[in-house]
Motif scaffolding. Structure first.
Motif, PDB file in Angstrom:
ATOM      1  N   LYS A 115      51.764  45.491  46.428  1.00  0.00           N
ATOM      2  CA  LYS A 115      50.782  47.158  47.041  1.00  0.00           C
ATOM      3  C   LYS A 115      51.488  47.400  48.157  1.00  0.00           C
ATOM      4  O   LYS A 115      51.096  48.978  47.937  1.00  0.00           O
ATOM      5  CB  LYS A 115      49.300  46.676  46.879  1.00  0.00           C
ATOM      6  CG  LYS A 115      48.499  48.097  46.499  1.00  0.00           C
ATOM      7  CD  LYS A 115      48.620  49.158  44.918  1.00  0.00           C
ATOM      8  CE  LYS A 115      47.625  49.653  45.045  1.00  0.00           C
ATOM      9  NZ  LYS A 115      48.309  50.715  45.435  1.00  0.00           N
ATOM     10  N   LEU A 157      42.987  43.179  48.282  1.00  0.00           N
ATOM     11  CA  LEU A 157      42.227  43.964  47.184  1.00  0.00           C
ATOM     12  C   LEU A 157      40.728  43.530  46.332  1.00  0.00           C
ATOM     13  O   LEU A 157      40.931  42.332  45.901  1.00  0.00           O
ATOM     14  CB  LEU A 157      43.192  43.460  46.225  1.00  0.00           C
ATOM     15  CG  LEU A 157      44.869  44.402  45.858  1.00  0.00           C
ATOM     16  CD1 LEU A 157      45.874  43.624  45.079  1.00  0.00           C
ATOM     17  CD2 LEU A 157      45.314  45.503  46.161  1.00  0.00           C
ATOM     18  N   GLU A 161      40.490  45.979  42.094  1.00  0.00           N
ATOM     19  CA  GLU A 161      41.368  46.420  41.986  1.00  0.00           C
ATOM     20  C   GLU A 161      42.769  46.206  41.598  1.00  0.00           C
ATOM     21  O   GLU A 161      43.597  46.653  40.660  1.00  0.00           O
ATOM     22  CB  GLU A 161      41.997  46.763  43.554  1.00  0.00           C
ATOM     23  CG  GLU A 161      41.074  48.444  44.209  1.00  0.00           C
ATOM     24  CD  GLU A 161      41.065  47.753  45.993  1.00  0.00           C
ATOM     25  OE1 GLU A 161      41.053  49.552  46.694  1.00  0.00           O
ATOM     26  OE2 GLU A 161      40.437  46.407  46.375  1.00  0.00           O
ATOM     27  N   LYS A 164      42.640  46.360  37.678  1.00  0.00           N
ATOM     28  CA  LYS A 164      43.205  47.981  37.110  1.00  0.00           C
ATOM     29  C   LYS A 164      44.638  48.358  37.123  1.00  0.00           C
ATOM     30  O   LYS A 164      44.935  48.342  36.317  1.00  0.00           O
ATOM     31  CB  LYS A 164      42.312  48.515  37.776  1.00  0.00           C
ATOM     32  CG  LYS A 164      42.383  50.264  37.941  1.00  0.00           C
ATOM     33  CD  LYS A 164      41.988  51.493  39.001  1.00  0.00           C
ATOM     34  CE  LYS A 164      42.618  53.033  38.216  1.00  0.00           C
ATOM     35  NZ  LYS A 164      42.051  53.633  39.394  1.00  0.00           N
TER      36      LYS A 164
END
Length: 192
Positions: A115, A157, A161, A164
């Protein structure tokens, strides 16, 4: 050797987790084909190989050559011949694994790194392509709190999060649980 060590390489959350809960969360059967994505030194790979048994196969993929070497030596010492190490940059392409051939992919405390590198969508799409329809993706992450252990809080995270991010790529959440004081785990089913 001029090799640059990838971010987070050398550390493992395996020693922090409750392996009984971890095992209960995984739908591994004897003979299962598993990918330990960004496996590092492969502590999870060794554990997964024991769950999949002598007819199973664990692909241990990482860019960190030294970590793969440590895993290979460990597997030799333990007489495990069901782990196949692959040196690859998983943010680009994972070769040597057939599409739709995996029963399970484990991403243990690496999704936050992808990420941060803006590579999470690329990696998740590759994983989706490698998993059999209905195959499982298991994600272990650090709880969103101050460390150590683990990465700085700002890149961790939350379960929301993570969910999603993963469901945006077509996966469906199956279950989640705390697997220790510092980590949670979520499992997802691949489309199909």
């Amino acid at each position: 050797m001029d090799q640059v060590k990838p971010k987070g390489a050398g550390k493992s959350s395996f020693e922090l987790i409750n392996t009984n809960i971890f095992k209960q969360m995984l739908p591994i059967r004897q003979g299962g084909v598993i990918l330990d994505l960004a496996c590092g030194k492969g502590m999870y790979s060794v554990f997964l190989s024991q769950l999949a048994g002598p007819s199973g196969l664990v692909y241990a993929v990482d860019l960190w050559e030294e970590g793969l070497g440590i895993l290979e030596e460990n597997a030799r010492e333990k007489k495990i011949d069901t782990i196949a190490t692959i040196k690859a940059d998983v943010t680009r392409q994972i070769d040597h694994i057939e599409a739709h051939s995996l029963d399970l992919c484990l991403m243990a405390t690496v999704l936050h790194d992808f990420k941060e590198m803006n590579a999470d969508r690329i990696v998740l799409k590759q994983v989706r392509n490698l998993l059999k329809p209905g195959g499982r993706l298991a994600i272990v992450e650090f709880k969103k709190m101050d460390g150590p252990p683990g990465p700085p809080e700002h890149i961790r995270l939350t379960p929301e999060e993570t969910e999603k991010m993963v469901t945006a790529e077509g996966f469906k959440k199956v279950k989640s649980a705390d697997i220790g004081d510092y980590n949670y785990m979520m499992t997802f089913s691949s489309p199909g």
